[in-house]
Scaffold this motif. Structure first.
Motif, PDB file in Angstrom:
ATOM      1  N   MET A   1       0.838  -1.192   0.000  1.00 49.57           N
ATOM      2  CA  MET A   1       0.000   0.000   0.000  1.00 49.57           C
ATOM      3  C   MET A   1       0.880   1.252   0.000  1.00 49.57           C
ATOM      4  O   MET A   1       1.841   1.353   0.763  1.00 49.57           O
ATOM      5  N   THR A   2       0.553   2.196  -0.856  1.00 47.07           N
ATOM      6  CA  THR A   2       1.309   3.431  -0.949  1.00 47.07           C
ATOM      7  C   THR A   2       1.002   4.317   0.249  1.00 47.07           C
ATOM      8  O   THR A   2      -0.164   4.548   0.584  1.00 47.07           O
ATOM      9  N   ALA A  51       0.755   7.109   9.659  1.00 46.03           N
ATOM     10  CA  ALA A  51       0.617   5.759  10.225  1.00 46.03           C
ATOM     11  C   ALA A  51       1.547   5.557  11.415  1.00 46.03           C
ATOM     12  O   ALA A  51       1.294   4.721  12.287  1.00 46.03           O
ATOM     13  N   GLN A  52       2.635   6.330  11.458  1.00 43.49           N
ATOM     14  CA  GLN A  52       3.589   6.217  12.572  1.00 43.49           C
ATOM     15  C   GLN A  52       3.172   7.072  13.774  1.00 43.49           C
ATOM     16  O   GLN A  52       3.795   6.997  14.836  1.00 43.49           O
ATOM     17  N   CYS A  53       2.144   7.887  13.594  1.00 37.93           N
ATOM     18  CA  CYS A  53       1.739   8.822  14.647  1.00 37.93           C
ATOM     19  C   CYS A  53       1.026   8.085  15.780  1.00 37.93           C
ATOM     20  O   CYS A  53       0.042   7.373  15.557  1.00 37.93           O
ATOM     21  N   ASP A  54       1.524   8.256  16.990  1.00 34.08           N
ATOM     22  CA  ASP A  54       0.874   7.661  18.158  1.00 34.08           C
ATOM     23  C   ASP A  54       0.492   8.774  19.136  1.00 34.08           C
ATOM     24  O   ASP A  54       0.684   9.962  18.855  1.00 34.08           O
ATOM     25  N   ASP A  87      -9.871  10.238  12.210  1.00 31.53           N
ATOM     26  CA  ASP A  87     -11.051   9.377  12.015  1.00 31.53           C
ATOM     27  C   ASP A  87     -11.230   9.060  10.528  1.00 31.53           C
ATOM     28  O   ASP A  87     -11.544   7.924  10.156  1.00 31.53           O
ATOM     29  N   TRP A  88     -11.029  10.067   9.699  1.00 30.16           N
ATOM     30  CA  TRP A  88     -11.145   9.863   8.248  1.00 30.16           C
ATOM     31  C   TRP A  88     -10.044   8.940   7.748  1.00 30.16           C
ATOM     32  O   TRP A  88     -10.288   8.052   6.923  1.00 30.16           O
ATOM     33  N   MET A  89      -8.823   9.110   8.269  1.00 28.56           N
ATOM     34  CA  MET A  89      -7.697   8.245   7.863  1.00 28.56           C
ATOM     35  C   MET A  89      -7.979   6.789   8.224  1.00 28.56           C
ATOM     36  O   MET A  89      -7.669   5.871   7.460  1.00 28.56           O
ATOM     37  N   VAL A  90      -8.576   6.568   9.398  1.00 27.70           N
ATOM     38  CA  VAL A  90      -8.934   5.209   9.811  1.00 27.70           C
ATOM     39  C   VAL A  90      -9.987   4.637   8.868  1.00 27.70           C
ATOM     40  O   VAL A  90      -9.905   3.477   8.439  1.00 27.70           O
ATOM     41  N   SER A  91     -10.978   5.455   8.504  1.00 31.02           N
ATOM     42  CA  SER A  91     -12.032   4.986   7.592  1.00 31.02           C
ATOM     43  C   SER A  91     -11.488   4.664   6.202  1.00 31.02           C
ATOM     44  O   SER A  91     -12.055   3.845   5.479  1.00 31.02           O
ATOM     45  N   GLN A  92     -10.365   5.313   5.840  1.00 35.89           N
ATOM     46  CA  GLN A  92      -9.745   5.062   4.537  1.00 35.89           C
ATOM     47  C   GLN A  92      -8.742   3.918   4.576  1.00 35.89           C
ATOM     48  O   GLN A  92      -8.135   3.581   3.549  1.00 35.89           O
ATOM     49  N   GLY A  93      -8.554   3.339   5.752  1.00 36.88           N
ATOM     50  CA  GLY A  93      -7.591   2.237   5.888  1.00 36.88           C
ATOM     51  C   GLY A  93      -6.156   2.696   5.958  1.00 36.88           C
ATOM     52  O   GLY A  93      -5.232   1.883   5.858  1.00 36.88           O
ATOM     53  N   GLU A  94      -5.936   3.984   6.144  1.00 35.93           N
ATOM     54  CA  GLU A  94      -4.574   4.523   6.201  1.00 35.93           C
ATOM     55  C   GLU A  94      -3.978   4.434   7.603  1.00 35.93           C
ATOM     56  O   GLU A  94      -2.767   4.506   7.764  1.00 35.93           O
ATOM     57  N   MET A  95      -4.848   4.317   8.602  1.00 33.55           N
ATOM     58  CA  MET A  95      -4.388   4.180   9.982  1.00 33.55           C
ATOM     59  C   MET A  95      -5.256   3.135  10.677  1.00 33.55           C
ATOM     60  O   MET A  95      -6.416   2.941  10.312  1.00 33.55           O
TER      61      MET A  95
END
Length: 302
Positions: A1-2, A51-54, A87-95
């Protein structure tokens, strides 16, 4: 995944808000300003991808934002935008999860109005009565200061809520909580004067205070009239209903020192609200404790 670069992911989110959510231009501008600032802070923190953000990285962004001079209210807005973005990133499968959900912004300080000094209150209430509206206004001011009511409680007061014989009024406060409070002899006197004139306005319902048209007076009208009387009576500070309520609480507390009683009179559910409202600080509480509590002098020799 890019993996999307930080800035590109934000721009895609903003396009989503514009096209699919159809948010207003002002809301989009605020989201864009906050999230682009976050991108810069994230890059300064050497974050390679979202994706590395915690949670630790989010707290780092909060700390750097504070150091940059961001106020608490703006910081809360920044965190809100960041949560929506994640929340949007999670819905897009990015996080996999939203790392900002467990991070809270510092609370904005509560700015309380300055109270009106007792002498100034007396000056304000010393109204030259020359027409029925002036009598009405004097009665409203007396009740507002005499009982420490909220503006909504004043305008929603009905005649059936008053017991002038005992000097009490029944009010419906926040959360539909009822309470009975004393209003004082002066307020009772001016209510009696007002009731002698009230029928001149052709009352349309049971409202205590009426407009010129005989309808229940509006909150905006009360605010306007109080402000005008403050100017007419030569007060140096702006007069509004909340300031009168605050002054009532302050003067009651200064005279009695009884925080619980003031809490009941104001209709506060929690004592902490009264404590903040009357700008009572911990140092004052500690001095009261030291002076009054039998165990306060435990370290001193008798």
């Amino acid at each position: 995944m890019t993996v999307l670069p930080l800035q590109e992911a934000v721009e895609r989110f903003l396009r989503y808000l514009k096209v699919e959510r159809q948010l207003s231009p002002l809301t989009l501008l605020n989201y864009g300003r906050q999230l682009r600032a976050v991108v810069q802070l994230a890059e300064e923190g050497r974050l390679a991808s979202w994706a590395q953000c915690d949670a630790a990285a989010v707290r780092g962004i909060v700390v750097r934002s504070r150091r940059a001079g961001l106020q608490a209210s703006s910081l809360a807005l920044r965190l809100s935008a960041l949560r929506s973005f994640f929340d949007w990133m999670v819905s897009q499968g990015e996080m996999k999860a939203n790392p900002a959900k467990g991070v809270s912004a510092p609370k904005a300080p509560r700015h309380l109005p300055k109270n009106i000094e007792v002498d100034d209150v007396n000056q304000l209430l010393d109204i030259d009565i020359n027409d029925p509206l002036a009598v009405r206004d004097r009665a409203m001011l007396e009740v507002m200061y005499g009982a420490g009511l909220r503006l909504s409680e004043l305008v929603n007061m009905d005649c059936r809520h008053l017991d002038l014989a005992t000097g009490e009024v029944w009010v419906m406060g926040k959360g539909s909580k009822e309470r009975r409070v004393p209003i004082g002899r002066s307020a009772v006197t001016w209510l009696e004067h007002w009731f002698d004139l009230r029928e001149l306005f052709g009352p349309e319902d049971d409202a205590v205070f009426l407009s010129k048209q005989g309808k229940r007076i509006s909150a905006r009208n009360v605010q306007k009239r109080f402000s005008e009387w403050g100017i007419k009576q030569g007060l140096s500070s702006h007069v509004h209903p909340h300031k009168l309520r605050h002054s009532f609480a302050t003067h009651m507390l200064e005279s009695s020192g009884d925080l619980r009683a003031v809490q009941e009179l104001l209709g506060h559910a929690n004592l902490s609200t009264t404590q903040i409202y009357t700008h009572l600080d911990f140092q004052h509480l500690a001095s009261v404790y030291d002076a009054a509590h039998p165990r306060a002098k435990r370290g001193k020799k008798s």
